[in-house]
Design an enzyme around this catalytic site. Structure first.
Site, mmCIF file in Angstrom:
data_model
loop_
_atom_site.group_PDB
_atom_site.id
_atom_site.type_symbol
_atom_site.label_atom_id
_atom_site.label_comp_id
_atom_site.label_asym_id
_atom_site.label_seq_id
_atom_site.Cartn_x
_atom_site.Cartn_y
_atom_site.Cartn_z
ATOM 1 N N HIS A 131 0.976 -1.169 0.106
ATOM 2 C CA HIS A 131 0.183 0.104 -0.125
ATOM 3 C C HIS A 131 0.922 1.394 0.083
ATOM 4 O O HIS A 131 0.728 2.211 -0.686
ATOM 5 C CB HIS A 131 -0.892 0.024 1.144
ATOM 6 C CG HIS A 131 -1.685 1.299 1.268
ATOM 7 N ND1 HIS A 131 -2.606 1.626 0.751
ATOM 8 C CD2 HIS A 131 -1.170 2.395 2.147
ATOM 9 C CE1 HIS A 131 -2.981 3.074 1.035
ATOM 10 N NE2 HIS A 131 -2.079 3.300 2.056
ATOM 11 N N HIS A 136 1.357 5.075 -2.782
ATOM 12 C CA HIS A 136 1.895 6.395 -2.745
ATOM 13 C C HIS A 136 2.649 7.085 -3.456
ATOM 14 O O HIS A 136 2.802 7.973 -3.827
ATOM 15 C CB HIS A 136 2.117 6.603 -1.334
ATOM 16 C CG HIS A 136 0.743 6.747 -0.545
ATOM 17 N ND1 HIS A 136 -0.109 7.795 -0.338
ATOM 18 C CD2 HIS A 136 0.344 5.818 0.345
ATOM 19 C CE1 HIS A 136 -1.012 7.500 0.518
ATOM 20 N NE2 HIS A 136 -1.099 6.391 1.018
ATOM 21 N N GLU A 177 -6.024 9.368 -0.367
ATOM 22 C CA GLU A 177 -6.337 8.101 -0.120
ATOM 23 C C GLU A 177 -7.306 7.530 -0.956
ATOM 24 O O GLU A 177 -7.118 6.375 -1.653
ATOM 25 C CB GLU A 177 -6.389 7.842 1.259
ATOM 26 C CG GLU A 177 -5.482 7.861 2.158
ATOM 27 C CD GLU A 177 -4.290 6.744 2.066
ATOM 28 O OE1 GLU A 177 -4.712 5.722 1.328
ATOM 29 O OE2 GLU A 177 -3.269 6.977 2.782
ATOM 30 N N SER A 196 -4.091 0.868 -4.597
ATOM 31 C CA SER A 196 -3.347 -0.530 -3.942
ATOM 32 C C SER A 196 -4.266 -1.525 -3.516
ATOM 33 O O SER A 196 -3.978 -2.691 -3.043
ATOM 34 C CB SER A 196 -2.456 -0.106 -2.801
ATOM 35 O OG SER A 196 -3.468 0.402 -1.819
#
Length: 259
Positions: A131, A136, A177, A196
């Site tokens: 993740h 990111h 997010e 993700s």
């Protein structure tokens, strides 16, 4: 004594978050853990290819994230720092909000030093390195996002000190997010939580779910879920427009949103 994964000595690390760092010790990852990364990568990239903002895919190529196995942060940072001045730092798991935003303010992104098991590909109690890195880091190579993330880190530190932690968390959640963004007329994935997550990436794009236009006012006023898929996904006019709007926000503006 622990030596961090980037070129700073321990006595120069910011006190607000240095105690949360650990050495990645890349050699501790097993062949099975590297295989899990490769399985997740091979499953996620084909679906995202036409459904995620282009700078994300550009970032994967620029940073060499398409190479097999869990990335070695030392090698990854050599590429990332040269592109945007960001670096990744290794942490054992979730860090408190005050430390998290302090890291972002210093262009340091925390990476959980573990990966989910092969029998839990779609379930995470807390963010793992897939993740954190896959979701990111590709966009940290894109300068508008690199600036935004530093700005939101600085604002987050101020927000928490002034009792506005929930407001800044909502803005982060609904953009960085789990945000969506328009690109060449299509709604694309923007947020790392979607990038993700195989299941929620499908859900956010394909399900009958509300997708209101992103504004900082609406995002700041909207709660979120951390235990299941989101009830709605905000859609920014574009990736760079969202980054610019959030980058302009200051503490006074955050107070107005919270009020």
């Amino acid at each position: 004594m622990f030596q961090p994964d980037f070129a700073q000595t321990a006595d120069r690390l910011p006190a607000a978050w240095c105690d949360y760092l650990v050495s990645q010790d890349w050699t501790h990852f097993s062949e099975e853990e590297h295989r899990v990364w490769d399985m997740l990568f091979a499953r996620q990239v084909p679906y995202l290819g036409t459904r995620i903002v282009t700078p994300f895919l550009d970032g994967i190529a620029k940073l060499g994230l398409d190479e097999p196995g869990i990335p070695d942060l030392e090698r990854l940072n050599q590429r990332l720092e040269s592109l945007s001045g960001w670096r990744c730092v290794s942490v054992p798991g979730l860090v408190p909000d005050h430390a998290f935003f302090a890291m972002l303010a210093e262009r340091a992104f925390p990476i959980g030093n573990f990966i989910r098991s092969a029998d839990s590909l779609d379930y995470l109690e807390e963010p793992d390195c897939f993740h954190d890195i896959f979701g990111h880091v590709p966009l940290l190579a894109h300068e508008p996002v690199a600036r935004l993330m530093e700005a939101i880190g600085r604002l987050g530190v101020q927000a928490i000190a002034n009792g506005l932690g929930e407001t800044i968390s909502r803005l982060y959640w609904h953009s960085v997010e789990f945000g969506l963004a328009r690109e060449r007329g299509e709604v694309k994935i923007l947020g790392a939580g979607l990038a993700s997550s195989f299941g929620e990436a499908h859900f956010a794009i394909e399900a009958e779910v509300p997708r209101p236009r992103f504004t900082v006012r609406d995002a700041a006023a909207t709660g979120y879920r951390s235990d299941t898929f989101q009830p709605l996904y905000f859609v920014s006019d574009s990736l760079d427009a969202a980054a610019a709007e959030l980058e302009r926000l200051d503490l006074a503006g955050l107070r107005r949103l919270a009020g």
